[in-house]
Every structure is written in structure tokens, then in C-alpha cells.
Enzyme design. Structure first.
Site: not given
Ligand code: S3P
Length: 450
Positions: A29, A129, A174, A327
Site C-alpha cells: 500500500s 473487479r 474501502s 487481506d
Molecule cells: C488497499 C486496500 C484494500 C486492500 C488492498 C490494498 C490499499 O482494498 O485489500 O490489498 O492499499 O488501499 P480495499 O480498499 O478494496 O478494501
């Protein structure tokens, strides 16, 4: 089927104790955000410890296509010379984000308020997706989007020439959606406000502040209200990327289920919006210790030691913890298989729209390996068999999902018979050194012919 070239079948065999130090790669991230925010300032951002997995490399390529100079100096050292807020050039070609939902959704946000057109695509997983969750709020700024049925990629976005600021309540938990709206808000005049009812990972907020944006967070009855002042002059930064807790989860969980194991995972990012798995494992009776707690680059960091834990118990994971470990449910379901009793996981509808439908993918594989799984639209339960009692001997499908492949590789280390994974190639998206790192600890994961 593989979106990552030739499938790589793998077999993970029961192994002896896992011992040693696991230097897992940089946080995915934070790596994506470092490149994107670096591209949104004028001047040079230096990044140490960037995750060099396919997902992040695709984001690096995309930032070059928008006009930034992105340089790999070797050994995880990268620089980004950015173009400034509102300075993105129109890419000459299609932006291919590979397997990465984070990459595509954040980049959509970053270009959405510049007067340029961009066409996005990805692999078979990403092209299945939902993108409407991002393009709906971006439309409020004035961004247009045309994609396939159901808001799927490939999709073309035309950025707003005269963006207006937005106030938006994120309808699903999210961080990607929240971040896309905040990144779009950077080039809108006035204040953009994002409200989230459940807190999700807050790296974007922390990093925007670090890059010099004026951003306030307030906890209210409505939820977490994030207010960003538009059109800031972002200042280039030096970023040390902490190691990824979501990658650390794999050697940590493996150590818990393989007898005699003792594994140290140094420098793990322990941002509270990411650390839910470790709390859950401790509640299950895992032997975990956090050493050397400190702060690095605005993120809490510690060294994590995990030891074999023979008496794990199934628990009910509180639904309000889901976002902080979203995750990690695939590998948690593996640990739950080796615990005594039922592990109950609720409030996890989002798992169905990740790189795969992760409840379905894990449930199918776990059942083939002899574990009972019950499921509903937003919940699932794993009935643990206790240490030493999980049969294994199954061939499971990774369905283009790195975390499914790695979760089953961990499982095979402690089942009675090996686990065969049809395709380990997706692991390269987030943890390209997984096989070597696990082998150094004592795991026996081999590539096998199909
Ligand atoms: C992430 C947010 C999450 C996570 C992804 C990384 C991010 O997804 O599952 O692996 O870096 O902002 P969502 O925003 O869909 O919850």
C-alpha cells in the site's frame, strides 16, 4: 488460466521447524502511494525499501506514462521526479495495471481531475473487479468514465477540466475508494470531504500530510470525516517503506503451525489500521511477541517474533476488526484449520471482490484438504481439526490470487500430506521473494510440473 504468463504449479510439503529471520518486502500500500504522491510533486522523492512486486512495478510504469521520471537505483532505492498536482500528461498508450486493484483505483483518482483521457486495463482478475465504486464518486468531480458492463475494465476515464470539490460518504469499507477520492480532491479547488463509517487503512491520509497537504481527520457520529484542502503545492519527501504486515502474515502464520518453529520478522509496519490479524492470532493463543516498538516515517514499526503454538483455539473474529485485517483472512483460515474449534469470520463481504472471491477460493481448497467450511454472503466459519490432524493431500486452485497461493503454501507445511497449488505465479505480484525466503526458514515448497 493465468494472467501472469506460464502457470507455475507448486507443491508445499510438511516440513521441520521454521527458524531464522524473515526479511519480508516493503509494504504494498505504501509503495503504490509513494510512487503516485512522488509523481504529484515537483522535485525528487527518494524511496527506500520499495516493494518490487509486479503490482508496484506496474504503478511505476504508469507514473512514467503520466510524465514522471521514475528511476530504479537498485536494492529497493528509487527516485521519482514528479510533475506536480494537476501536471499529469495524457498517456500515449493504455495503462495496464496487471493484477492490481490498488494501482488502478488510486491512479484513476490521481488523474481524474486533470483534463486528460486515459484507458485502463488489467489481467483477467482485475478486469472482473468492480470499478463503479471509484468512478461513481469521481463523476461528482466531473470525471467521465466508459467501461464494460458492470463497471469493469477496460475502461476510459476523461478527467474533469473544471473539477468541483466533493463531499462523499464511502458506501463500502474501502481504502482504495477513499484514497481515489482524496487524490482526485488534490486538484479540485476548495475542500474535498470524505467520510468513512468504518476506519480503513490510513496511509493516504498520513502520507498526504507528510507531503505537505492540509488534511484534517475528525471522528464524528457520522464516522471518520477527512477534509482535504485542494490544490496544495506538495513537497518531495524521503520515504522509508516499512515491511508489509500482510506479507509478514505468511511466515508468521507458518511458524505458528509448524512444530518447533521460531521466526523473527523485523521492521514490520504495525499501523493499527493494518494490524488486526496479530490481535486475532493472540486471542487464538498464538505465541507472538513484539520487540523494539518504534516509529519510522510516520508509521509504527516493530520486530515480530512468532513461535510454534500447539494449543490454538477457534474464536469469533469481531466484524469491526475486518477492515484492519481484510487481506489476512485467507491465511487466518489456514491457521483456523489447525486450531481446536470453530473460527467465525463475519462482516467480510468485501472478501468476495478481491483479486478473487476469497471466501469461495479458500473454502473450496480447504474442503479438498479435509477441513469443514461453512459460508454465507458475508461470513464464513472454519471448523479446526487441531494440530497434527489436518489431512491435506489436495490440489487447490490459486485463481489468479497471490494470497490464495501463499495461504495454501503455508497450509502444506503442516498438513499430513502435501498441498499442490495449480499456479503459484501470482505470488510475484506482492511477494516475489516468497519461495526463497520460506526455503531459508526451512520450508519445502517446490515447483512441480503440471
Ligand atoms: C488497499 C486496500 C484494500 C486492500 C488492498 C490494498 C490499499 O482494498 O485489500 O490489498 O492499499 O488501499 P480495499 O480498499 O478494496 O478494501
Amino acid at each position: 488460466m493465468s494472467g501472469h504468463g506460464t502457470p507455475i504449479p507448486m507443491t508445499s510439503r510438511p516440513c521441520g521447524p521454521l527458524k531464522g529471520t524473515a526479511n519480508v518486502p516493503g509494504d504494498k500500500s505504501i509503495s503504490h502511494r509513494s510512487l503516485i504522491l512522488g509523481a504529484l510533486c515537483v522535485g525528487e522523492t527518494r524511496i527506500t525499501g520499495l516493494l518490487e512486486g509486479d503490482d508496484v512495478l506496474d504503478t511505476a510504469k504508469a507514473m512514467r506514462a503520466f510524465g514522471a521520471t521514475v528511476t530504479d537505483h537498485g536494492g529497493g532505492e528509487w527516485t521519482v521526479s514528479g510533475v506536480g498536482v494537476g501536471g499529469f500528461a495524457e498517456p500515449q498508450n493504455i495503462i495496464d495495471c496487471g493484477n492490481s486493484g490498488t494501482g488502478v483505483r488510486l491512479i484513476m483518482g490521481a488523474m481524474a481531475t486533470s483534463p486528460i483521457a486515459t484507458t485502463f486495463t488489467g489481467d483477467a482478475s482485475l478486469n472482473g473487479r468492480p470499478m463503479g465504486r471509484v468512478t461513481d464518486p469521481l463523476a461528482l468531480f466531473g470525471t467521465q468514465a466508459v467501461g464494460r458492463e458492470g463497471g469493469r475494465l477496460p475502461m476510459t476515464l476523461v478527467g474533469a477540466a473544471e473539477p468541483v470539490p466533493v463531499r462523499y460518504t464511502v458506501p463500502v469499507p474501502s481504502a482504495q475508494v477513499k484514497s481515489a477520492v482524496l487524490l482526485a480532491g488534490l486538484n479540485a479547488p476548495g475542500q474535498t470531504v470524505v467520510i468513512e463509517k468504518e476506519a480503513t487503512r490510513d496511509h493516504t491520509e498520513r502520507m498526504l500530510q507528510g507531503f505537505g497537504a492540509t488534511l484534517h481527520v475528525e471522528e464524528t457520529d457520522e464516522g471518520r470525516v477527512i477534509t482535504l484542502d485542494g490544490q496544495p503545492e506538495l513537497a518531495p519527501q524521503t520515504i522509508i517503506v516499512p515491511r508489509d504486515p500482510s506479507s509478514a502474515a505468511f511466515p508468521v502464520c507458518a511458524a505458528l503451525i509448524v512444530p518447533g518453529s521460531d521466526v523473527l520478522v523485523p521492521n514490520i509496519g504495525l499501523n493499527p489500521t493494518r494490524a488486526g490479524l496479530f490481535t486475532t492470532l493472540q486471542e487464538m493463543g498464538a505465541d507472538l511477541t513484539f520487540e523494539n516498538m518504534r516509529e519510522e516515517g510516520g508509521e509504527p514499526v516493530a520486530d515480530l517474533r512468532a513461535k510454534f503454538s500447539p494449543n490454538l483455539k477457534g474464536i469469533a473474529v469481531p466484524p469491526e476488526r475486518a477492515a484492519s485485517m481484510i487481506d489476512e483472512y485467507p491465511v487466518l483460515s489456514v491457521v483456523a484449520s489447525f486450531a481446536e474449534g470453530v473460527t467465525d469470520m463475519r462482516g467480510v463481504k468485501e472478501l468476495r471482490v478481491k483479486e478473487s472471491d476469497r471466501i469461495d477460493a479458500m473454502a473450496k481448497g480447504l474442503r479438498t484438504a479435509g477441513v469443514q467450511v461453512d459460508e454465507g454472503p458475508d461470513w464464513w466459519q472454519v471448523t479446526g481439526l487441531g494440530h497434527g490432524n489436518v489431512p491435506g493431500g489436495a490440489t487447490v486452485a490459486s485463481v489468479l490470487d497471490h494470497r490464495i497461493a501463499m495461504a495454501f503454501a503455508v497450509m502444506g507445511m503442516a498438513t499430513q500430506k502435501p498441498i499442490h497449488i495449480d499456479d503459484g505465479s501470482p505470488i510475484a505480484t506482492s511477494f516475489p521473494i516468497f519461495e526463497g525466503l520460506m526455503a531459508d526458514l526451512g520450508a519445502q515448497i517446490v515447483r512441480t510440473n503440471s
